[in-house]
Motif scaffolding. Structure first.
Motif, short mmCIF file in Angstrom:
data_model
loop_
_atom_site.label_atom_id
_atom_site.label_comp_id
_atom_site.label_asym_id
_atom_site.label_seq_id
_atom_site.Cartn_x
_atom_site.Cartn_y
_atom_site.Cartn_z
N UNK A 98 0.86 -1.18 0.00
CA UNK A 98 0.00 0.00 0.00
C UNK A 98 0.90 1.23 0.00
N UNK A 99 0.47 2.27 -0.71
CA UNK A 99 1.30 3.47 -0.90
C UNK A 99 0.61 4.69 -0.32
N UNK A 100 1.40 5.59 0.20
CA UNK A 100 0.92 6.93 0.55
C UNK A 100 2.08 7.89 0.35
N UNK A 101 1.86 8.90 -0.46
CA UNK A 101 2.90 9.90 -0.70
C UNK A 101 3.86 9.55 -1.81
N UNK A 161 5.36 14.01 5.40
CA UNK A 161 6.59 13.26 5.28
C UNK A 161 7.76 14.21 5.09
N UNK A 162 8.90 13.84 5.63
CA UNK A 162 10.08 14.67 5.48
C UNK A 162 10.54 14.67 4.03
N UNK A 163 11.00 15.81 3.51
CA UNK A 163 11.51 15.84 2.13
C UNK A 163 12.65 14.84 1.97
N UNK A 164 12.61 14.09 0.86
CA UNK A 164 13.62 13.08 0.61
C UNK A 164 14.59 13.55 -0.47
N UNK A 165 15.87 13.31 -0.24
CA UNK A 165 16.86 13.66 -1.24
C UNK A 165 16.79 12.67 -2.39
N UNK A 166 16.89 13.20 -3.59
CA UNK A 166 16.93 12.34 -4.78
C UNK A 166 18.35 11.85 -4.98
N UNK A 167 18.55 10.56 -4.68
CA UNK A 167 19.90 10.01 -4.75
C UNK A 167 20.21 9.38 -6.10
N UNK A 168 19.27 9.39 -7.02
CA UNK A 168 19.51 8.78 -8.32
C UNK A 168 20.47 9.62 -9.14
N UNK A 215 -1.66 23.37 -0.29
CA UNK A 215 -0.87 24.27 0.54
C UNK A 215 -1.63 24.61 1.82
N UNK A 216 -1.04 24.22 2.95
CA UNK A 216 -1.59 24.54 4.26
C UNK A 216 -0.67 25.54 4.95
N UNK A 217 -1.07 26.02 6.10
CA UNK A 217 -0.24 26.98 6.83
C UNK A 217 1.10 26.36 7.22
N UNK A 218 1.10 25.04 7.42
CA UNK A 218 2.33 24.37 7.85
C UNK A 218 3.22 23.97 6.67
N UNK A 219 2.75 24.21 5.46
CA UNK A 219 3.53 23.84 4.28
C UNK A 219 2.67 23.12 3.26
N UNK A 220 3.27 22.78 2.14
CA UNK A 220 2.55 22.10 1.06
C UNK A 220 2.65 20.59 1.23
N UNK A 221 1.51 19.93 1.13
CA UNK A 221 1.48 18.46 1.18
C UNK A 221 1.10 17.92 -0.20
N UNK A 222 1.74 16.86 -0.59
CA UNK A 222 1.45 16.21 -1.87
C UNK A 222 0.76 14.87 -1.60
N UNK A 223 -0.41 14.70 -2.18
CA UNK A 223 -1.16 13.45 -2.07
C UNK A 223 -1.21 12.79 -3.45
N UNK A 224 -1.22 11.48 -3.46
CA UNK A 224 -1.24 10.74 -4.71
C UNK A 224 -2.59 10.03 -4.84
N UNK A 225 -3.31 10.31 -5.94
CA UNK A 225 -4.60 9.70 -6.20
C UNK A 225 -4.51 8.86 -7.47
#
Length: 311
Positions: A98-101, A161-168, A215-225
């Motif tokens: 199962x996936x989220x984010x 979720x914490x921002x993830x560095x793109x290691x590719x 975009x919320x007051x605490x920052x932007x959240x990305x959801x995947x549908x």
């Protein structure tokens, strides 16, 4: 048995694991019990003195299903793939990612060969819960669970979720992804134009993920549908509403909020025919969209002003 299924997860995602565990207990009236290592309940998780490696092996071996929780935090954690490998070796155990984010295209091998579910998508979450409870021979009551699933979507929308560095590194992988994306787009065009038969298999293949930024007051959240063959534009906006439930009232699309295509800044103005327009005609594969909160209801002259500004 002390448990019936196992949730494989990264410790930082314990809050998501807890929401999923509570959901499945509630809709089955505690007929099935989840087990996950970071469960903070008195009788859950690892106990003082437990040999954690042995406990995890034992719990997986006694499970009928292993649910693998894939998030931006966990997707590169080797331990999840180790636990998945144990489950894969058990003939009576079903492996369910199962996936989220994250998007389905980002799920690495070997989990990418399994049917995955986007738990921030209402229809996908419904399908996941129906599949899992059927594994235990428990009837799935869609009317009873609808409100529970909607609340779960709302609760999941608050998780960041914490921002993830793109290691590719640039290389052959990026080239192959470009080729794959080209064929994904072409395949959808062919089905949309009725150039190939719309069999059940083709309908299952015609499913892709889109990113929705809020975009919320605490920052932007990305959801995947997930967008499927049968999804309508109304289905997608209904799902987004549950992600926005604490910010907007029901049935307020175009009065309190609107969707904007990020790459073109086009505002998606659809009102009374939302449930008749296929979502695949609006949401493009590999594109992302943002929710824009409105100070005033959107009216026809707003579109005219925007068009004049482009000229």
């Amino acid at each position: 048995m002390a448990h019936n299924f196992f949730i494989s997860h990264y410790s930082k995602d314990f809050n998501v694991a807890e929401i999923i565990a509570n959901l499945l207990q509630k809709i089955t009236l505690n007929q099935i019990q989840p087990w996950f290592s970071s469960d903070k309940r008195e009788s859950g998780g690892l106990m003082p003195g437990d040999i954690w490696f042995s406990q995890i092996i034992e719990k997986i071996s006694r499970s009928k299903a292993v649910v693998v929780l894939l998030t931006p935090n966990s997707i590169n954690r080797p331990w999840l793939y180790y636990e998945s490998g144990i489950a894969q070796a058990l003939p009576e155990c079903e492996l369910i990612p199962i996936c989220i984010g994250i998007k389905g295209n980002d799920v690495p091998a070997p989990l990418n060969v399994y049917q995955y579910y986007q738990v921030s998508d209402l229809e996908s979450l419904r399908n996941f819960t129906a599949k899992l409870v059927s594994k235990f021979g428990i009837p799935f009551d869609e009317d009873m669970t609808k409100g529970i699933l909607e609340r779960v979507i709302s609760n999941l929308s608050e998780i960041t979720f914490e921002p993830q560095k793109n290691e590719k590194q640039p290389g052959i992988e990026e080239i192959l992804n470009e080729v794959k994306n080209h064929f994904d787009n072409r395949f959808i065009e062919l089905i949309s134009n009725n150039n190939i038969s719309r069999t059940n298999s083709a309908k299952r293949l015609l499913m892709y993920d889109v990113s929705i930024n809020i975009k919320f007051n605490t920052g932007t959240k990305t959801h995947v549908l997930s967008v499927s063959e049968d999804s309508t534009f109304g289905d997608i906006t209904d799902n987004i509403f549950f992600l926005l439930e604490r910010r907007v009232a029901p049935f307020t699309y175009l009065s309190e909020w609107i969707l904007v295509e990020d790459s073109t800044n086009i505002h998606i103005v659809i009102r009374e025919v939302a449930d008749q327009i296929p979502a695949k005609n609006i949401f493009k594969i590999n594109n992302s969209y943002s929710v824009k909160f409105l100070a005033n209801p959107y009216i026809a002259t707003d579109s005219q002003i925007r068009l004049d500004e482009r000229r």
